[in-house]
Scaffold this motif. Structure first.
Motif, PDB file in Angstrom:
ATOM      1  N   LYS A  94      25.783  -5.650 -43.737  1.00 35.83           N
ATOM      2  CA  LYS A  94      25.989  -6.204 -44.959  1.00 35.83           C
ATOM      3  C   LYS A  94      27.347  -7.284 -45.151  1.00 35.83           C
ATOM      4  N   GLU A  95      28.201  -6.871 -44.761  1.00 34.42           N
ATOM      5  CA  GLU A  95      29.516  -7.658 -44.692  1.00 34.42           C
ATOM      6  C   GLU A  95      29.513  -8.896 -43.877  1.00 34.42           C
ATOM      7  N   TRP A  96      28.892  -8.729 -42.699  1.00 36.43           N
ATOM      8  CA  TRP A  96      28.830  -9.813 -41.611  1.00 36.43           C
ATOM      9  C   TRP A  96      27.705 -10.827 -42.405  1.00 36.43           C
ATOM     10  N   LEU A  97      26.451 -10.419 -42.926  1.00 36.15           N
ATOM     11  CA  LEU A  97      25.751 -11.528 -43.752  1.00 36.15           C
ATOM     12  C   LEU A  97      26.225 -12.000 -44.787  1.00 36.15           C
ATOM     13  N   ALA A  98      27.075 -11.254 -45.609  1.00 37.82           N
ATOM     14  CA  ALA A  98      27.827 -11.796 -46.730  1.00 37.82           C
ATOM     15  C   ALA A  98      28.921 -12.889 -46.252  1.00 37.82           C
ATOM     16  N   LYS A  99      29.223 -12.702 -45.204  1.00 39.96           N
ATOM     17  CA  LYS A  99      30.281 -13.744 -44.783  1.00 39.96           C
ATOM     18  C   LYS A  99      30.008 -15.037 -43.993  1.00 39.96           C
ATOM     19  N   ASP A 100      28.550 -14.909 -43.559  1.00 35.94           N
ATOM     20  CA  ASP A 100      27.850 -15.936 -42.699  1.00 35.94           C
ATOM     21  C   ASP A 100      28.829 -15.903 -41.462  1.00 35.94           C
ATOM     22  N   ALA A 101      29.181 -14.853 -40.842  1.00 35.57           N
ATOM     23  CA  ALA A 101      30.056 -15.004 -39.624  1.00 35.57           C
ATOM     24  C   ALA A 101      29.097 -15.233 -38.405  1.00 35.57           C
ATOM     25  N   ASP A 102      29.769 -16.194 -37.583  1.00 34.84           N
ATOM     26  CA  ASP A 102      29.395 -16.560 -36.117  1.00 34.84           C
ATOM     27  C   ASP A 102      29.690 -15.660 -35.050  1.00 34.84           C
ATOM     28  N   ILE A 103      28.922 -15.171 -34.451  1.00 30.11           N
ATOM     29  CA  ILE A 103      29.362 -14.378 -33.085  1.00 30.11           C
ATOM     30  C   ILE A 103      29.419 -15.258 -31.967  1.00 30.11           C
ATOM     31  N   SER A 104      30.625 -15.388 -31.317  1.00 26.20           N
ATOM     32  CA  SER A 104      30.953 -16.250 -30.164  1.00 26.20           C
ATOM     33  C   SER A 104      31.497 -15.444 -28.937  1.00 26.20           C
ATOM     34  N   ILE A 105      31.056 -15.453 -27.804  1.00 27.17           N
ATOM     35  CA  ILE A 105      31.401 -15.011 -26.594  1.00 27.17           C
ATOM     36  C   ILE A 105      31.829 -16.193 -25.583  1.00 27.17           C
ATOM     37  N   THR A 106      32.910 -16.227 -24.949  1.00 23.77           N
ATOM     38  CA  THR A 106      33.145 -17.183 -23.954  1.00 23.77           C
ATOM     39  C   THR A 106      33.383 -16.567 -22.617  1.00 23.77           C
ATOM     40  N   GLN A 107      33.244 -17.384 -21.446  1.00 22.39           N
ATOM     41  CA  GLN A 107      33.641 -16.981 -20.029  1.00 22.39           C
ATOM     42  C   GLN A 107      33.378 -15.637 -19.629  1.00 22.39           C
ATOM     43  N   TYR A 108      32.156 -15.096 -19.920  1.00 19.35           N
ATOM     44  CA  TYR A 108      31.741 -13.861 -19.319  1.00 19.35           C
ATOM     45  C   TYR A 108      30.528 -13.888 -18.492  1.00 19.35           C
ATOM     46  N   ASN A 109      30.658 -12.781 -17.452  1.00 18.78           N
ATOM     47  CA  ASN A 109      29.588 -13.041 -16.650  1.00 18.78           C
ATOM     48  C   ASN A 109      28.412 -11.712 -16.719  1.00 18.78           C
ATOM     49  N   VAL A 110      27.358 -11.870 -16.170  1.00 17.39           N
ATOM     50  CA  VAL A 110      26.378 -10.606 -16.161  1.00 17.39           C
ATOM     51  C   VAL A 110      26.925  -9.451 -15.568  1.00 17.39           C
ATOM     52  N   GLY A 111      26.615  -8.488 -16.257  1.00 16.75           N
ATOM     53  CA  GLY A 111      27.132  -7.193 -15.804  1.00 16.75           C
ATOM     54  C   GLY A 111      28.521  -6.622 -16.213  1.00 16.75           C
ATOM     55  N   THR A 113      31.283  -5.546 -19.015  1.00 14.17           N
ATOM     56  CA  THR A 113      31.281  -4.583 -20.280  1.00 14.17           C
ATOM     57  C   THR A 113      32.121  -5.166 -21.280  1.00 14.17           C
ATOM     58  N   ILE A 114      31.751  -5.641 -22.377  1.00 12.72           N
ATOM     59  CA  ILE A 114      32.631  -6.278 -23.280  1.00 12.72           C
ATOM     60  C   ILE A 114      32.728  -5.450 -24.812  1.00 12.72           C
ATOM     61  N   LYS A 115      33.626  -5.502 -25.517  1.00 12.13           N
ATOM     62  CA  LYS A 115      33.790  -4.987 -26.801  1.00 12.13           C
ATOM     63  C   LYS A 115      33.492  -6.083 -27.877  1.00 12.13           C
ATOM     64  N   VAL A 116      32.448  -6.018 -28.510  1.00 13.21           N
ATOM     65  CA  VAL A 116      32.028  -6.886 -29.473  1.00 13.21           C
ATOM     66  C   VAL A 116      33.272  -7.136 -30.582  1.00 13.21           C
ATOM     67  N   ASN A 117      33.748  -8.171 -30.847  1.00 13.05           N
ATOM     68  CA  ASN A 117      34.858  -8.504 -31.552  1.00 13.05           C
ATOM     69  C   ASN A 117      34.515  -9.201 -33.176  1.00 13.05           C
ATOM     70  N   SER A 118      33.255  -9.295 -33.271  1.00 14.30           N
ATOM     71  CA  SER A 118      32.973  -9.822 -34.658  1.00 14.30           C
ATOM     72  C   SER A 118      31.473  -9.465 -34.962  1.00 14.30           C
ATOM     73  N   GLY A 119      30.982  -9.662 -36.217  1.00 16.05           N
ATOM     74  CA  GLY A 119      29.764  -9.321 -36.542  1.00 16.05           C
ATOM     75  C   GLY A 119      29.434  -7.855 -36.999  1.00 16.05           C
ATOM     76  N   PRO A 120      28.287  -7.741 -37.104  1.00 14.82           N
ATOM     77  CA  PRO A 120      27.724  -6.146 -37.426  1.00 14.82           C
ATOM     78  C   PRO A 120      27.895  -5.080 -36.420  1.00 14.82           C
ATOM     79  N   PHE A 121      28.141  -5.702 -35.231  1.00 16.60           N
ATOM     80  CA  PHE A 121      28.360  -4.595 -34.111  1.00 16.60           C
ATOM     81  C   PHE A 121      29.631  -4.528 -33.610  1.00 16.60           C
ATOM     82  N   LEU A 122      30.951  -4.962 -34.454  1.00 13.72           N
ATOM     83  CA  LEU A 122      32.152  -4.820 -34.293  1.00 13.72           C
ATOM     84  C   LEU A 122      32.374  -3.593 -33.576  1.00 13.72           C
ATOM     85  N   ASN A 123      33.355  -3.963 -32.549  1.00 14.10           N
ATOM     86  CA  ASN A 123      34.165  -2.730 -31.879  1.00 14.10           C
ATOM     87  C   ASN A 123      32.988  -1.815 -30.951  1.00 14.10           C
ATOM     88  N   HIS A 124      31.600  -2.234 -30.878  1.00 12.63           N
ATOM     89  CA  HIS A 124      30.693  -1.392 -29.925  1.00 12.63           C
ATOM     90  C   HIS A 124      30.878  -2.202 -28.542  1.00 12.63           C
TER      91      HIS A 124
END
Length: 156
Positions: A94-111, A113-124
């Motif tokens: 709900k917070e993410w949609l209220a803010k209209d936040a964009d999720i962006s990831i840069t320079q990562y490769n297949v395989g 493991t990352i920690k999502v740093n924004s949006g509805p799945f923050l810290n997953h």
């Protein structure tokens, strides 16, 4: 009360949520605004964030109420049990949609493991399954879902 994920017929998400709310069931169908191209015009429309899924909050004993809506197909399962979404995760969406936040990831490769740093799945934690010029496909193992997130390639 727990939040459960209900799988719906295609393009029935908002209708099922409305029908269940009329029955007194607490529902959440997150929507985003997008521009749809028709042959003669462009139109801004609201579409569900998760196609074919809505969230319902009810007691374990009342779970069959969702099937009073013709568009509800079944519950989503994870590891043989009904998938339960935490209140914190619903609030984050709900917070993410209220803010209209964009999720962006840069320079990562297949395989990787990352920690999502924004949006509805923050810290997953998520495993990158696919990378293209326009999107990333991430696997959120803890939630049992696959996300396809758009990104804009970095300009040099």
């Amino acid at each position: 009360m727990n939040w459960y994920v209900v799988y719906t017929k295609p393009k029935w998400e908002k209708r099922v949520a409305d029908q269940l709310m009329q029955l007194g069931v607490n529902c959440y169908c997150p929507v985003i605004k997008t521009i749809k191209q028709y042959s003669d015009r462009k139109k801004k429309v609201e579409v569900p964030l998760f196609t074919n899924y809505i969230f319902v909050q009810l007691d374990e004993k009342d779970r069959n109420l969702v099937f009073l809506s013709r568009g509800a197909v079944r519950y989503l399962y994870w590891l043989g049990k009904h998938a339960i979404v935490k209140d914190k995760e619903i609030d984050t969406i709900k917070e993410w949609l209220a803010k209209d936040a964009d999720i962006s990831i840069t320079q990562y490769n297949v395989g990787e493991t990352i920690k999502v740093n924004s949006g509805p799945f923050l810290n997953h934690d998520a495993v990158i399954k696919e990378v293209t010029n326009s999107h990333y496909v991430l696997i959120l193992e803890s939630l049992g879902c696959v996300l396809k997130m758009k990104h804009k390639p970095e300009e040099n």
